[in-house]
Motif scaffolding. Sequence first.
Motif, PDB file in Angstrom:
ATOM      1  N   PRO A  68      42.674  30.076  36.459  1.00  0.00           N
ATOM      2  CA  PRO A  68      41.644  30.629  35.566  1.00  0.00           C
ATOM      3  C   PRO A  68      40.294  30.774  36.255  1.00  0.00           C
ATOM      4  CG  PRO A  68      42.895  28.887  34.475  1.00  0.00           C
ATOM      5  CD  PRO A  68      43.260  28.830  35.921  1.00  0.00           C
ATOM      6  N   GLU A  69      39.962  29.828  37.110  1.00  0.00           N
ATOM      7  CA  GLU A  69      38.695  29.902  37.838  1.00  0.00           C
ATOM      8  C   GLU A  69      38.717  31.072  38.821  1.00  0.00           C
ATOM      9  OE1 GLU A  69      38.080  26.143  39.681  1.00  0.00           O
ATOM     10  OE2 GLU A  69      38.192  25.020  37.800  1.00  0.00           O
ATOM     11  N   ALA A  70      39.876  31.299  39.441  1.00  0.00           N
ATOM     12  CA  ALA A  70      40.002  32.410  40.383  1.00  0.00           C
ATOM     13  C   ALA A  70      39.778  33.745  39.677  1.00  0.00           C
ATOM     14  CB  ALA A  70      41.378  32.383  41.040  1.00  0.00           C
ATOM     15  N   LEU A  71      40.309  33.876  38.491  1.00  0.00           N
ATOM     16  CA  LEU A  71      40.112  35.101  37.713  1.00  0.00           C
ATOM     17  C   LEU A  71      38.642  35.285  37.355  1.00  0.00           C
ATOM     18  CD1 LEU A  71      43.188  34.761  35.336  1.00  0.00           C
ATOM     19  CD2 LEU A  71      42.903  36.464  37.132  1.00  0.00           C
ATOM     20  N   HIS A  72      37.997  34.198  36.946  1.00  0.00           N
ATOM     21  CA  HIS A  72      36.576  34.260  36.591  1.00  0.00           C
ATOM     22  C   HIS A  72      35.737  34.633  37.813  1.00  0.00           C
ATOM     23  CE1 HIS A  72      32.735  33.275  34.761  1.00  0.00           C
ATOM     24  NE2 HIS A  72      32.481  32.480  35.783  1.00  0.00           N
TER      25      HIS A  72
ATOM     26  N   HIS B 131      43.085  45.920  41.357  1.00  0.00           N
ATOM     27  CA  HIS B 131      44.052  45.606  42.403  1.00  0.00           C
ATOM     28  C   HIS B 131      43.995  44.119  42.773  1.00  0.00           C
ATOM     29  CE1 HIS B 131      46.547  46.302  45.931  1.00  0.00           C
ATOM     30  NE2 HIS B 131      45.677  45.626  46.648  1.00  0.00           N
ATOM     31  N   PHE B 132      42.793  43.568  42.847  1.00  0.00           N
ATOM     32  CA  PHE B 132      42.658  42.154  43.196  1.00  0.00           C
ATOM     33  C   PHE B 132      43.214  41.269  42.081  1.00  0.00           C
ATOM     34  CE2 PHE B 132      40.430  38.092  43.828  1.00  0.00           C
ATOM     35  CZ  PHE B 132      40.721  37.879  45.172  1.00  0.00           C
ATOM     36  N   LEU B 133      42.960  41.633  40.833  1.00  0.00           N
ATOM     37  CA  LEU B 133      43.497  40.852  39.712  1.00  0.00           C
ATOM     38  C   LEU B 133      45.029  40.896  39.709  1.00  0.00           C
ATOM     39  CD1 LEU B 133      41.064  41.799  36.784  1.00  0.00           C
ATOM     40  CD2 LEU B 133      41.042  39.734  38.220  1.00  0.00           C
ATOM     41  N   GLU B 134      45.592  42.044  40.028  1.00  0.00           N
ATOM     42  CA  GLU B 134      47.055  42.155  40.111  1.00  0.00           C
ATOM     43  C   GLU B 134      47.598  41.266  41.227  1.00  0.00           C
ATOM     44  OE1 GLU B 134      47.531  46.323  40.681  1.00  0.00           O
ATOM     45  OE2 GLU B 134      47.298  46.823  38.546  1.00  0.00           O
ATOM     46  N   ALA B 135      46.882  41.203  42.351  1.00  0.00           N
ATOM     47  CA  ALA B 135      47.301  40.350  43.461  1.00  0.00           C
ATOM     48  C   ALA B 135      47.221  38.878  43.080  1.00  0.00           C
ATOM     49  CB  ALA B 135      46.443  40.635  44.694  1.00  0.00           C
ATOM     50  N   LEU B 136      46.178  38.507  42.331  1.00  0.00           N
ATOM     51  CA  LEU B 136      46.073  37.135  41.834  1.00  0.00           C
ATOM     52  C   LEU B 136      47.247  36.801  40.913  1.00  0.00           C
ATOM     53  CD1 LEU B 136      42.267  36.787  40.955  1.00  0.00           C
ATOM     54  CD2 LEU B 136      43.473  35.618  42.812  1.00  0.00           C
ATOM     55  N   ALA B 137      47.609  37.738  40.059  1.00  0.00           N
ATOM     56  CA  ALA B 137      48.676  37.495  39.089  1.00  0.00           C
ATOM     57  C   ALA B 137      50.021  37.231  39.767  1.00  0.00           C
ATOM     58  CB  ALA B 137      48.793  38.682  38.134  1.00  0.00           C
ATOM     59  N   ARG B 138      50.241  37.873  40.911  1.00  0.00           N
ATOM     60  CA  ARG B 138      51.507  37.630  41.619  1.00  0.00           C
ATOM     61  C   ARG B 138      51.359  36.587  42.730  1.00  0.00           C
ATOM     62  NH1 ARG B 138      50.043  42.910  43.342  1.00  0.00           N
ATOM     63  NH2 ARG B 138      49.554  42.996  45.576  1.00  0.00           N
ATOM     64  N   HIS B 139      50.191  35.942  42.761  1.00  0.00           N
ATOM     65  CA  HIS B 139      49.905  34.880  43.726  1.00  0.00           C
ATOM     66  C   HIS B 139      50.106  35.356  45.165  1.00  0.00           C
ATOM     67  CE1 HIS B 139      51.068  31.960  40.231  1.00  0.00           C
ATOM     68  NE2 HIS B 139      49.860  32.483  40.088  1.00  0.00           N
ATOM     69  N   ASP B 140      49.597  36.541  45.430  1.00  0.00           N
ATOM     70  CA  ASP B 140      49.656  37.091  46.782  1.00  0.00           C
ATOM     71  C   ASP B 140      48.887  36.161  47.723  1.00  0.00           C
ATOM     72  OD1 ASP B 140      49.147  38.623  49.172  1.00  0.00           O
ATOM     73  OD2 ASP B 140      49.615  40.426  48.036  1.00  0.00           O
TER      74      ASP B 140
END
Length: 203
Positions: free
Chosen positions: A187-191, A90-99
């Motif tokens: 990319p750093e946020a995902l890591h 869920h958090f990765l999905e939120a990152l992907a849409r720049h929530d």
Amino acid sequence: MTGLRQLHREQVRDAISAAAISLFLARGFDEVPVAEIAAAARVSKPTLFKYFPAKEDLVLHRISDHQGEFARVVRQRAAGEHPLAALHRHFLEALARHDPVTGLNDQPEVMAFRRLAFGTPSVAARLLHFMSLDEDALTAAFAEAPEIPDALTASLLAAQVLAAHRVLAKHNWQALADGRTLAEVEPEALHRADRAFALLRHA
């Protein structure tokens, strides 16, 4: 009629909050009296307080749709999915849409809103109260999950998840506030997210 009445109430609530945030961003939270907000939203002061008991709630209304979100993710996860895996996804999905709640959003108004929310002591304190309610809800959801062995684990894990989310969002936002680009930070946020949830899974 009940549905129309509820829709009208939500529209009024949104309009009041939008007027308040616009004034707060322009002049500062403490510099804007409630009476001025009511006038800008074209409602009476008693009506404003009917919708928003505390001035700080005018700010937090913008993120109120996230209230209880972690608990919902756990309860609505796919069969066989570990609660932490669901929250990670869920958090990765939120990152992907720049929530904006992830801190990974460089829109000027979003950046200004975050400064308002976390830079105003009374609003930040109110936000902690909201987070405490989220922690209680997540604890209850974890306690229902067969993967979580007992109530103490559910409580500790809920606190750690909320803390991890707050820290991740803070790091993301601060990197953008320091002038780095979204393309650099993402990319750093995902890591960081992967590392945080790995630590939670193995704690």
